[in-house]
Design a protein around this motif. Structure first.
Motif, PDB file in Angstrom:
ATOM      1  N   MET A  69      14.320   3.528 -10.348  1.00 14.38           N
ATOM      2  CA  MET A  69      15.292   3.231  -9.482  1.00 14.38           C
ATOM      3  C   MET A  69      15.248   1.745  -8.651  1.00 14.38           C
ATOM      4  O   MET A  69      16.179   1.312  -8.397  1.00 14.38           O
ATOM      5  N   LEU A  70      14.011   1.227  -8.621  1.00 16.48           N
ATOM      6  CA  LEU A  70      13.977   0.254  -7.456  1.00 16.48           C
ATOM      7  C   LEU A  70      13.480  -1.149  -8.271  1.00 16.48           C
ATOM      8  O   LEU A  70      13.235  -2.156  -7.321  1.00 16.48           O
ATOM      9  N   THR A  71      12.996  -1.010  -9.492  1.00 17.25           N
ATOM     10  CA  THR A  71      12.555  -2.383  -9.988  1.00 17.25           C
ATOM     11  C   THR A  71      13.666  -2.866 -11.077  1.00 17.25           C
ATOM     12  O   THR A  71      14.458  -2.120 -11.506  1.00 17.25           O
ATOM     13  N   PHE A  72      13.301  -3.994 -11.399  1.00 15.14           N
ATOM     14  CA  PHE A  72      14.333  -4.522 -12.719  1.00 15.14           C
ATOM     15  C   PHE A  72      13.497  -4.792 -14.016  1.00 15.14           C
ATOM     16  O   PHE A  72      13.852  -5.287 -14.970  1.00 15.14           O
ATOM     17  N   LYS A 116       1.239   2.640 -10.538  1.00 18.96           N
ATOM     18  CA  LYS A 116       1.563   2.447  -9.251  1.00 18.96           C
ATOM     19  C   LYS A 116       1.404   0.944  -8.741  1.00 18.96           C
ATOM     20  O   LYS A 116       2.057   0.487  -7.892  1.00 18.96           O
ATOM     21  N   GLU A 117       0.470   0.295  -9.202  1.00 19.17           N
ATOM     22  CA  GLU A 117       0.091  -1.069  -9.045  1.00 19.17           C
ATOM     23  C   GLU A 117       1.400  -1.906  -9.685  1.00 19.17           C
ATOM     24  O   GLU A 117       1.644  -2.926  -8.729  1.00 19.17           O
ATOM     25  N   ILE A 118       1.834  -1.673 -10.571  1.00 21.43           N
ATOM     26  CA  ILE A 118       2.925  -2.383 -10.948  1.00 21.43           C
ATOM     27  C   ILE A 118       4.121  -2.075 -10.136  1.00 21.43           C
ATOM     28  O   ILE A 118       4.831  -3.169  -9.680  1.00 21.43           O
ATOM     29  N   LEU A 119       4.528  -0.865  -9.721  1.00 19.82           N
ATOM     30  CA  LEU A 119       5.357  -0.502  -8.790  1.00 19.82           C
ATOM     31  C   LEU A 119       5.209  -1.238  -7.287  1.00 19.82           C
ATOM     32  O   LEU A 119       6.051  -1.917  -7.028  1.00 19.82           O
ATOM     33  N   ALA A 166       3.664  12.176  -9.319  1.00 21.53           N
ATOM     34  CA  ALA A 166       5.106  12.640  -9.879  1.00 21.53           C
ATOM     35  C   ALA A 166       6.409  11.958  -9.619  1.00 21.53           C
ATOM     36  O   ALA A 166       7.355  11.973 -10.069  1.00 21.53           O
ATOM     37  N   ASP A 167       6.007  10.882  -8.552  1.00 22.72           N
ATOM     38  CA  ASP A 167       7.379   9.824  -7.952  1.00 22.72           C
ATOM     39  C   ASP A 167       7.043   8.622  -8.845  1.00 22.72           C
ATOM     40  O   ASP A 167       8.139   7.917  -8.581  1.00 22.72           O
ATOM     41  N   VAL A 168       6.062   8.092  -9.226  1.00 24.02           N
ATOM     42  CA  VAL A 168       6.007   6.748  -9.342  1.00 24.02           C
ATOM     43  C   VAL A 168       7.060   6.071 -10.602  1.00 24.02           C
ATOM     44  O   VAL A 168       7.561   5.039 -10.427  1.00 24.02           O
ATOM     45  N   ILE A 169       7.315   6.970 -11.646  1.00 24.05           N
ATOM     46  CA  ILE A 169       7.984   6.613 -12.671  1.00 24.05           C
ATOM     47  C   ILE A 169       9.506   6.548 -12.324  1.00 24.05           C
ATOM     48  O   ILE A 169      10.270   5.507 -12.475  1.00 24.05           O
ATOM     49  N   GLN A 229       0.741  -1.239   0.171  1.00 22.09           N
ATOM     50  CA  GLN A 229      -0.018  -0.090   0.122  1.00 22.09           C
ATOM     51  C   GLN A 229       0.946   1.160   0.111  1.00 22.09           C
ATOM     52  O   GLN A 229       0.523   2.421  -0.607  1.00 22.09           O
ATOM     53  N   TYR A 230       1.915   1.195   0.623  1.00 17.50           N
ATOM     54  CA  TYR A 230       2.931   2.438   0.538  1.00 17.50           C
ATOM     55  C   TYR A 230       3.197   2.927  -0.854  1.00 17.50           C
ATOM     56  O   TYR A 230       3.254   4.042  -1.097  1.00 17.50           O
ATOM     57  N   TRP A 231       3.621   1.697  -1.446  1.00 14.86           N
ATOM     58  CA  TRP A 231       4.134   2.128  -2.793  1.00 14.86           C
ATOM     59  C   TRP A 231       3.041   2.303  -3.893  1.00 14.86           C
ATOM     60  O   TRP A 231       2.917   3.151  -4.697  1.00 14.86           O
ATOM     61  N   ARG A 232       1.780   1.695  -3.456  1.00 13.05           N
ATOM     62  CA  ARG A 232       0.789   1.773  -4.259  1.00 13.05           C
ATOM     63  C   ARG A 232       0.071   3.461  -4.314  1.00 13.05           C
ATOM     64  O   ARG A 232      -0.460   3.833  -5.202  1.00 13.05           O
ATOM     65  N   ASN A 233       0.631   3.913  -3.045  1.00 12.69           N
ATOM     66  CA  ASN A 233       0.063   5.204  -2.860  1.00 12.69           C
ATOM     67  C   ASN A 233       1.189   6.406  -3.037  1.00 12.69           C
ATOM     68  O   ASN A 233       0.810   7.503  -2.472  1.00 12.69           O
ATOM     69  N   VAL A 234       2.065   6.173  -3.710  1.00 10.32           N
ATOM     70  CA  VAL A 234       3.086   7.104  -3.940  1.00 10.32           C
ATOM     71  C   VAL A 234       2.596   8.324  -4.999  1.00 10.32           C
ATOM     72  O   VAL A 234       1.393   8.021  -5.534  1.00 10.32           O
TER      73      VAL A 234
END
Length: 218
Positions: free
Chosen positions: A77-80, A101-104, A69-72, A61-66
């Motif tokens: 930076m954090l995924t492969f 955001k769901e993907i992140l 402007a920050d999601v991309i 949920q933390y990452w789903r709610n970024v």
């Protein structure tokens, strides 16, 4: 950053002395949001990699709610994910950013907690926010008889126990402002309490605002 740099150097020295092998330290750009503030903090504290401190659902949920402007930036930076895929996602706008955001959230939860936990968190989030109150994978706290006084436990004590709030003062303000509901019923009385019978069976679901859910059972 100086303290972390010292930790890296200390780790290199330890490995060299203990294993007689060449190792390398890796630095990483400080992760900040679009306002320049450090990411990884919430109203209830830090976001931990340990499932005991931040559940996979809360992590998701933390990452789903970024912020939009920050999601991309976070995906880069954090995924492969392949850069070609991310570059296509950079063109997304509006509601498509929710998909990003769901993907992140899924990618990071799978990376930290594994695919199974990521799937559970994703399914729980979609069930809750899709109007289907499926609580199977929701963060859950089990209270004991020792938590009750005269057969009841105050809502504010529950909010503190599960980490939704930090203090009773914060809890009173939150409840009085209509920011808390129990089983979808808004509670505005700071003296509201739950009885043991309320928590029998499937328990109750406490919601803070629109995005924080927590199940309480005995």
């Amino acid at each position: 950053g100086d303290d972390q740099w010292s930790n890296i150097l200390g780790g290199l020295d330890l490995c060299r002395k203990k294993d007689q092998k060449q190792v390398y330290g890796m630095t990483f750009t400080l992760l900040t949001n679009s306002e320049g503030k450090k990411m990884g903090k919430t109203a209830s504290g830090a976001v931990w990699l340990s499932a005991e401190k931040t559940s996979p659902y809360e992590f998701y949920q933390y990452w789903r709610n970024v912020d939009d402007a920050d999601v991309i930036k976070c995906i880069k930076m954090l995924t492969f994910l392949p850069m070609e895929q991310i570059e296509e996602m950079e063109k997304w706008e509006g509601s498509m950013l929710n998909k990003a955001k769901e993907i992140l959230a899924y990618e990071l939860t799978a990376l930290v907690h594994g695919d199974e936990e990521a799937k559970k968190a994703d399914e729980a989030a979609k069930a809750l926010f899709g109007g289907n109150m499926n609580t199977d994978n929701m963060p859950t706290t089990v209270v004991a008889e020792a938590d009750f006084t005269d057969g009841a436990i105050s809502l504010i004590d529950v909010l503190i126990k599960v980490g939704i709030i930090k203090s009773r003062g914060e809890g009173r303000r939150l409840v009085q402002q209509g920011g808390v509901s129990v089983n979808d019923e808004k509670v505005t009385d700071p003296a509201f309490a739950l009885k043991a019978d309320d928590l029998a069976g499937d328990g109750v679901v406490i919601k803070k605002g629109k995005k924080v859910f927590h199940k309480i059972t005995m």
